[in-house]
Structures are given as structure tokens and as C-alpha cells.
Design a protein around this motif. Structure first.
Motif, PDB file in Angstrom:
ATOM      1  N   GLU A 172       0.829  -1.220   0.000  1.00 14.38           N
ATOM      2  CA  GLU A 172       0.000   0.000   0.000  1.00 14.38           C
ATOM      3  C   GLU A 172       0.855   1.257   0.000  1.00 14.38           C
ATOM      4  O   GLU A 172       0.531   2.244  -0.642  1.00 14.38           O
ATOM      5  N   THR A 173       1.976   1.206   0.743  1.00 18.23           N
ATOM      6  CA  THR A 173       2.859   2.394   0.841  1.00 18.23           C
ATOM      7  C   THR A 173       3.919   2.411  -0.248  1.00 18.23           C
ATOM      8  O   THR A 173       4.717   3.337  -0.331  1.00 18.23           O
ATOM      9  N   LYS A 174       3.953   1.313  -1.079  1.00 18.08           N
ATOM     10  CA  LYS A 174       4.938   1.198  -2.153  1.00 18.08           C
ATOM     11  C   LYS A 174       6.370   1.279  -1.639  1.00 18.08           C
ATOM     12  O   LYS A 174       7.264   1.842  -2.286  1.00 18.08           O
ATOM     13  N   ASN A 175       6.561   0.686  -0.475  1.00 22.82           N
ATOM     14  CA  ASN A 175       7.914   0.622   0.096  1.00 22.82           C
ATOM     15  C   ASN A 175       8.591  -0.636  -0.463  1.00 22.82           C
ATOM     16  O   ASN A 175       8.571  -1.700   0.133  1.00 22.82           O
ATOM     17  N   TYR A 176       9.219  -0.503  -1.651  1.00 18.10           N
ATOM     18  CA  TYR A 176       9.729  -1.668  -2.368  1.00 18.10           C
ATOM     19  C   TYR A 176      10.945  -2.290  -1.718  1.00 18.10           C
ATOM     20  O   TYR A 176      11.179  -3.492  -1.850  1.00 18.10           O
ATOM     21  N   ASN A 177      11.735  -1.491  -1.020  1.00 22.03           N
ATOM     22  CA  ASN A 177      12.918  -2.071  -0.335  1.00 22.03           C
ATOM     23  C   ASN A 177      12.471  -3.046   0.744  1.00 22.03           C
ATOM     24  O   ASN A 177      12.979  -4.168   0.861  1.00 22.03           O
ATOM     25  N   GLU A 178      11.517  -2.627   1.553  1.00 24.49           N
ATOM     26  CA  GLU A 178      11.020  -3.505   2.618  1.00 24.49           C
ATOM     27  C   GLU A 178      10.227  -4.664   2.016  1.00 24.49           C
ATOM     28  O   GLU A 178      10.251  -5.799   2.552  1.00 24.49           O
ATOM     29  N   LEU A 179       9.557  -4.441   0.869  1.00 24.62           N
ATOM     30  CA  LEU A 179       8.789  -5.482   0.207  1.00 24.62           C
ATOM     31  C   LEU A 179       9.705  -6.638  -0.214  1.00 24.62           C
ATOM     32  O   LEU A 179       9.393  -7.806   0.014  1.00 24.62           O
ATOM     33  N   ASP A 180      10.867  -6.301  -0.786  1.00 26.98           N
ATOM     34  CA  ASP A 180      11.816  -7.334  -1.205  1.00 26.98           C
ATOM     35  C   ASP A 180      12.319  -8.120  -0.007  1.00 26.98           C
ATOM     36  O   ASP A 180      12.426  -9.348  -0.043  1.00 26.98           O
ATOM     37  N   GLN A 181      12.606  -7.415   1.071  1.00 26.66           N
ATOM     38  CA  GLN A 181      13.105  -8.079   2.284  1.00 26.66           C
ATOM     39  C   GLN A 181      12.044  -9.028   2.861  1.00 26.66           C
ATOM     40  O   GLN A 181      12.356 -10.152   3.281  1.00 26.66           O
ATOM     41  N   LEU A 182      10.772  -8.590   2.854  1.00 25.24           N
ATOM     42  CA  LEU A 182       9.691  -9.418   3.407  1.00 25.24           C
ATOM     43  C   LEU A 182       9.444 -10.659   2.545  1.00 25.24           C
ATOM     44  O   LEU A 182       9.125 -11.740   3.069  1.00 25.24           O
ATOM     45  N   LEU A 183       9.556 -10.509   1.220  1.00 23.27           N
ATOM     46  CA  LEU A 183       9.374 -11.672   0.340  1.00 23.27           C
ATOM     47  C   LEU A 183      10.439 -12.728   0.607  1.00 23.27           C
ATOM     48  O   LEU A 183      10.154 -13.932   0.655  1.00 23.27           O
ATOM     49  N   HIS A 184      11.693 -12.287   0.771  1.00 18.52           N
ATOM     50  CA  HIS A 184      12.770 -13.232   1.095  1.00 18.52           C
ATOM     51  C   HIS A 184      12.531 -13.888   2.447  1.00 18.52           C
ATOM     52  O   HIS A 184      12.788 -15.081   2.638  1.00 18.52           O
ATOM     53  N   GLN A 185      12.001 -13.060   3.404  1.00 16.07           N
ATOM     54  CA  GLN A 185      11.718 -13.606   4.732  1.00 16.07           C
ATOM     55  C   GLN A 185      10.603 -14.653   4.659  1.00 16.07           C
ATOM     56  O   GLN A 185      10.691 -15.720   5.289  1.00 16.07           O
ATOM     57  N   ASN A 186       9.557 -14.367   3.882  1.00 13.30           N
ATOM     58  CA  ASN A 186       8.462 -15.339   3.705  1.00 13.30           C
ATOM     59  C   ASN A 186       8.970 -16.646   3.094  1.00 13.30           C
ATOM     60  O   ASN A 186       8.564 -17.736   3.486  1.00 13.30           O
ATOM     61  N   SER A 187       9.856 -16.496   2.095  1.00 12.65           N
ATOM     62  CA  SER A 187      10.412 -17.682   1.450  1.00 12.65           C
ATOM     63  C   SER A 187      11.200 -18.529   2.436  1.00 12.65           C
ATOM     64  O   SER A 187      11.083 -19.751   2.457  1.00 12.65           O
ATOM     65  N   ALA A 188      11.992 -17.880   3.278  1.00  7.91           N
ATOM     66  CA  ALA A 188      12.792 -18.610   4.264  1.00  7.91           C
ATOM     67  C   ALA A 188      11.896 -19.329   5.266  1.00  7.91           C
ATOM     68  O   ALA A 188      12.148 -20.482   5.646  1.00  7.91           O
TER      69      ALA A 188
END
Length: 580
Positions: free
Chosen positions: A382-398
Motif C-alpha cells: 500500500e505504501t509502495k515501500n519496495y525495499n522492505e517489500l523485497d526483504q519481506l518476500l525473502h523472509q516469507n520464502s525462508a
């Protein structure tokens, strides 16, 4: 026109197969000497020796099995050529022509048996109705065979070329090669092959409506067939003459030839019947003998029963005396078994309860972490915070990978405990397996910037169950990654020993552990233990599963570690003969 169709039909049924299968007899001496020489030269390559032995015995299925084993285990180019050649001839004799073609094409240009290989490659593509390619390979075989000065083999090649030209409607070239074939057959004085050549030429001329020449060669074939012992050749020659006379309107002569053909056909059938009757008589004699043996057995059994009747009566009395003692002993034994089973059941229930407790806690933690991370992920979108979005996707994958590994270990642990896990031991190339495991864990290694080195000897072969080995290596590598810091190092290597075991070491420079922890992990029990380091999520199930699978593979596990100085997981598995 009907005459030509009938005669050419016999060409397909009778002449064409003889062209190619007769070659195996003519070239067998040259081929056999060459193959036997290679089997002596490479006598240490057991799979190759077995493959060539079965090939010479014409056991095509066994040839295919051992030639494939040799291709899988060795990289010798010369042996690879011979194995592909064996497989090509095996598929050809089994009438699987597409596979035969593939195998022949895998041989190199320097292959010593290339003349024979190219001949059968031409025969294979001719069976597949690719006439231009068949002609190409026959011509290549002809060029190579002229140097060998083997007229018998050249006869088959010329026959193949002439036949191919007939299919291509290039009758002048076909006539040239078929006449050359006849000339060579006449020189060798092989009456059976001369008959075949006459039949080929007769069919060639009928294709061109040159009836006089065709009839001339059919007659020569018929006259010569009287001197051969091959009943099938006699029957075909007389049948062709019947068709010739029918089409000329000479029905009386045609009827005589037709009767002769039927007589030869009956002779073939009678020959088969003789063998069948002989086989039946043999089976009948065996059955009668078996019946006599059965009667004698029954008589002997009755005599034994009469002789031993008194003995069994005495035995019955003795059994009655000891029956009470036996019943009492069984009750005591049953009580001990029930008590042992109860203790084992209590232990299994305790293990089950502890397993459910640990696994449910860790799954709950993983799902909760995934739930929290997904909430943050929604906010980041929603906030278009793409840096944190990439980090969260990697965290979800782990988190997902961790939960999947836990469930996978749980499944295999349950199968192992209930003895449903299938084990099949075989020779395994250790370097390749470590390479596969490294590939699967590449994302996790990159995520923590961990340097990985596969230093396993490429000559190491171990005798284990492949699936269980992969489970062990995945769990140990997963632990090494889990307990390593950012920018850490992990190395897997082998250590040369003079024993019958191959030593494999998985080394990291991570958190390490104390000697007490090592002793607890190596303790021989089936209960799970929660790791004391609360920052690292884990059930201990992976290591317990690995220990049991190592044990089932007759392997051993040892651990060397110090706190904050890394860990060495040392595995020992039985070597296979390749390491010898």
C-alpha cells in the motif's frame, strides 16, 4: 499387373529379410575376433566384458542391460563405441529400428567396426522407409569394406544397395549391383545365396515389365533350389513358378508347381510337428515317471506311518506329560512380551507427545511469523515501500522453506518408525550428489552470503540408499546454514582412508557447540531434543532422522565442535568396488 504385385510381395516377405540377417554369419569371424580382443584388453571393465559375452551369445536383453551399465559408469571412448554398437545390433534384432538407428549414430567415425555398423545403420533406415539415407549408409559401408577385401561381406552390401535402388525406382543401378552380387555369390559357390540373387533379379525385371528376363531368373532359381537343403527356399521358388505359369495361362504346369509348393509347405509344417510331437512325448514320459515316483512316495509314506505308529503313540504320552510345563512357560513368556510391549508403547507415546508438542509449537511459530510478515507485506504494497517489500518476500520464502523441511522430516521420520520407508542400496557417485544438494540450497546460501565449497573427490563411490543419503545431506547442510553467520563459510570434502569406509566431512565456521551438547546429540535414543539456543528455531528431528538413516546404511556419525569456532559433521559410509 496382378502378376507383378504377387511376385514383388514375395520379395518383401522372403528376400528382403534374408539380405540383412545373412550378414551376421558372414562377418561373424572378423567381428568376433575384434570384440574378443577388446574384452581381453579391457578385462577389468566387468560390465563391458559381460555385455560382449551376452552379445556373442545373442542374449539381446542382457546385452542392453550391461552395455548401459558400462556407459553409465565409464568414460572410455573406445568402450563407449562398442557399447553403442552392441545396443544398436540388439535393438535391430529385436526389430526396434528407431532405437537401433539412434545407438549406431552415437558411435564415433574412428570405430573399428564402422563397416558393419554402417551396413546395419543402412538396413535400419531402410526398414524405416528412408531410402535416400539407407543408400548413403550402404555406400559408406561399401567404401569402408573394400579396404577389408572381404567379398562375403561386400555381397551383402551390394545386395542392400541393389534392393534400395529398387525402392527408389532406379532400376539400372539396381541391376548393376544385383548382377555384381550374383557374380560374387557364384564365385563363393554358395547355392542358397545364388538362389536369393536369382530371385532378386527376377523381381527387379518384373518391376520393369521385362517378363522374359524375370521368368528366366525365376526358372534358374527354381532349378537351383533343388540342390539346396533350405525347405523355405524350395517352397518359395516353386510358388513363384506357379504364379509365373498361371499368368502365362499354363494352368496344368501351374497346378504342378502349386502342389509342389504345398508339399514343401507341408514338409515345413511336418518338421514343426515332429519337434512338437517329440517335445510332447518327452513331457509325457517325464509325467509318467513323475507319477511312478509319486506312487512310490505314497507307498513309502504308508510304510513309514506303520513303522512309526508306536513311536508317535509314545511321543503323544510324553507330550501330555510336558504339556503342563509348556503352557506355564508360555504364560510366563507372554507376560514378559506384554510387559516389554507396554514399555515400548509408553516410550513411543512419550516420543509422539513430545514430537507433537515440538512440531506444533514450531509450526505455530512459523505460521504466526508468516502471518505477521504477510501483514507487513500488505502495508508495504500500500505504501509502495519496495525495499522492505523485497526483504519481506525473502523472509516469507525462508519461513516457508523452514516449515516445508520440518514437514518433510516429519514424514520420513514417521515412515522410518513404522518401517514403511523403502531402502534400496546401490553404488552412488558422492561428488554428483553433493553438487545436487548445493544447487537446491543455492538461494539460502546467497541469502546469507555464505561461501560454499564442494571438495569431494570425484573418484568417491559409496554403497548406500540414494534417497536416504540425500535426506541426511540436506538436513546437515540445512543445519550448517542455519547456525552460520552472515558471510560464513561451509565446506564439504572427503578424507582419504585405508579402510573400507569413505569419510565425508561437512564443515562450517558458525556458532559451534559444547562437548555436552555433542554427547547429547550422539546419544543412542529415539527421543527428540529441543535445542538450547532459543534464537534458532529447530526440533532436532532432522538430526535424529539423519542418525537413524546413517545407521540403516551401515554408516557412522561423529561430531567435532567448539563454541563460536564452527562444527565438523563427520560421516563414514561403506565404499563400493570402484574405490577399491
Amino acid at each position: 499387373m496382378s502378376f507383378k504385385i504377387n511376385i514383388f510381395l514375395f520379395f518383401f516377405i522372403f528376400i528382403l529379410p534374408n539380405i540383412f540377417f545373412s550378414q551376421s554369419k558372414d562377418s561373424s569371424l572378423f567381428e568376433k575376433k575384434n570384440i574378443e580382443k577388446k574384452s581381453i584388453e579391457f578385462k577389468k571393465d566387468l560390465n563391458f566384458v559381460k555385455a560382449q559375452s551376452f552379445y556373442l551369445k545373442k542374449d539381446w536383453d542382457s546385452t542392453l542391460i550391461y552395455s548401459m551399465k558400462q556407459l553409465s559408469s565409464g568414460k572410455n571412448k573406445t568402450l563407449a563405441d562398442y557399447c553403442h554398437y552392441f545396443r544398436g545390433l540388439s535393438f535391430y534384432n529385436k526389430k526396434i529400428y528407431k532405437e537401433a538407428k539412434k545407438e549406431f549414430l552415437l558411435t564415433s567415425d574412428s570405430f573399428q567396426l564402422s563397416p558393419i555398423k554402417n551396413f546395419f545403420l543402412g538396413a535400419s533406415v531402410l526398414e524405416l522407409r528412408d531410402y535416400d539415407k539407407a543408400l548413403f549408409y550402404f555406400k559408406l559401408s561399401e567404401k569402408q569394406s573394400i579396404k577389408l577385401k572381404d567379398n562375403k561381406f561386400l555381397t551383402n552390401i551390394y545386395n542392400g544397395i541393389g534392393t534400395t535402388y529398387i525402392f527408389l525406382k532406379r532400376f539400372k543401378e539396381a541391376e548393376k549391383y544385383l548382377l555384381r552380387t550374383l557374380q560374387l555369390n557364384e564365385q563363393s559357390k554358395n547355392i542358397d545365396k545364388i538362389c536369393t540373387s536369382y530371385m532378386n533379379l527376377a523381381n527387379l525385371y518384373y518391376e520393369q515389365y521385362k517378363d522374359k528376363l524375370a521368368i528366366y531368373y525365376f526358372k534358374k532359381c527354381y532349378e537351383l533350389s533343388k540342390k539346396v537343403n533350405n525347405i523355405s527356399t524350395k517352397q518359395t521358388a516353386s510358388k513363384n513358378m506357379a504364379v509365373v505359369e498361371e499368368n502365362r495361362g499354363n494352368f496344368k504346369e501351374a497346378l504342378a508347381y502349386r502342389k509342389e509348393s504345398e508339399q514343401w509347405k507341408d514338409s515345413l509344417n511336418n518338421q514343426n510337428k515332429v519337434w512338437a510331437i517329440a517335445d510332447f512325448e518327452k513331457k509325457y514320459a517325464v509325467a509318467q515317471k513323475q507319477k511312478q515316483i509319486s506312487l512310490l512316495k505314497v507307498e513309502n509314506k504308508l510304510k513309514d506311518n506303520q513303522r512309526n505308529g508306536l513311536f508317535y503313540s509314545v511321543l503323544a504320552l510324553l507330550l501330555l506329560l510336558i504339556g503342563g510345563v509348556y503352557v506355564y512357560a508360555q504364560k510366563v513368556k507372554s507376560s514378559k512380551i506384554i510387559l516389554t510391549q507396554k514399555n515400548k508403547l509408553d516410550e513411543l507415546n512419550a516420543t509422539k507427545d513430545q514430537l507433537f508438542s515440538i512440531v506444533s509449537h514450531d509450526l505455530r511459530s512459523s505460521v504466526n511469523a508468516l502471518k505477521t510478515s504477510n501483514a507487513k507485506l500488505t502495508t508495504s504494497l500500500e505504501t509502495k515501500n519496495y525495499n522492505e517489500l523485497d526483504q519481506l518476500l525473502h523472509q516469507n520464502s525462508a519461513i516457508a522453506n523452514s516449515a516445508y523441511s520440518l514437514l518433510d522430516n516429519l514424514l520420513h521420520w514417521a515412515l522410518l518408525q513404522t518401517k514403511q520407508l523403502y531402502f534400496h542400496k546401490d553404488s552412488v557417485h558422492l561428488y554428483s550428489i553433493v553438487q545436487q544438494i548445493e544447487y537446491n540450497y543455492k538461494p539460502l546460501l546467497l541469502d546469507k552470503s555464505i561461501t560454499f565449497e564442494n571438495a569431494v573427490s570425484k573418484n568417491s563411490f559409496i554403497f548406500v540408499d540414494l534417497d536416504s543419503l540425500k535426506i541426511v545431506l540436506r538436513n546437515l547442510l540445512d543445519n550448517a546454514i542455519k547456525f552460520s553467520q552472515e558471510n560464513g563459510e561451509i565446506k564439504i570434502y572427503t578424507v582419504e582412508t585405508n579402510t573400507d569406509f569413505c569419510q565425508l566431512v561437512i564443515q562450517d565456521n558458525g556458532l559451534g557447540m559444547s562437548q555436552d551438547t555433542i554427547n547429547e546429540l550422539l546419544e543412542d535414543n529415539e527421543l527428540l531434543a529441543k535445542k538450547s539456543n532459543s534464537e534458532i528455531i529447530g526440533t532436532g528431528l532432522g538430526l535424529q532422522l539423519s542418525k537413524q538413516m546413517i545407521k540403516k546404511n551401515r554408516g557412522m556419525l561423529d561430531i567435532e565442535s567448539e563454541p563460536n569456532k564452527g562444527t565438523k559433521m563427520i560421516l563414514r559410509f561403506p565404499k563400493t568396488e570402484q574405490n577399491g
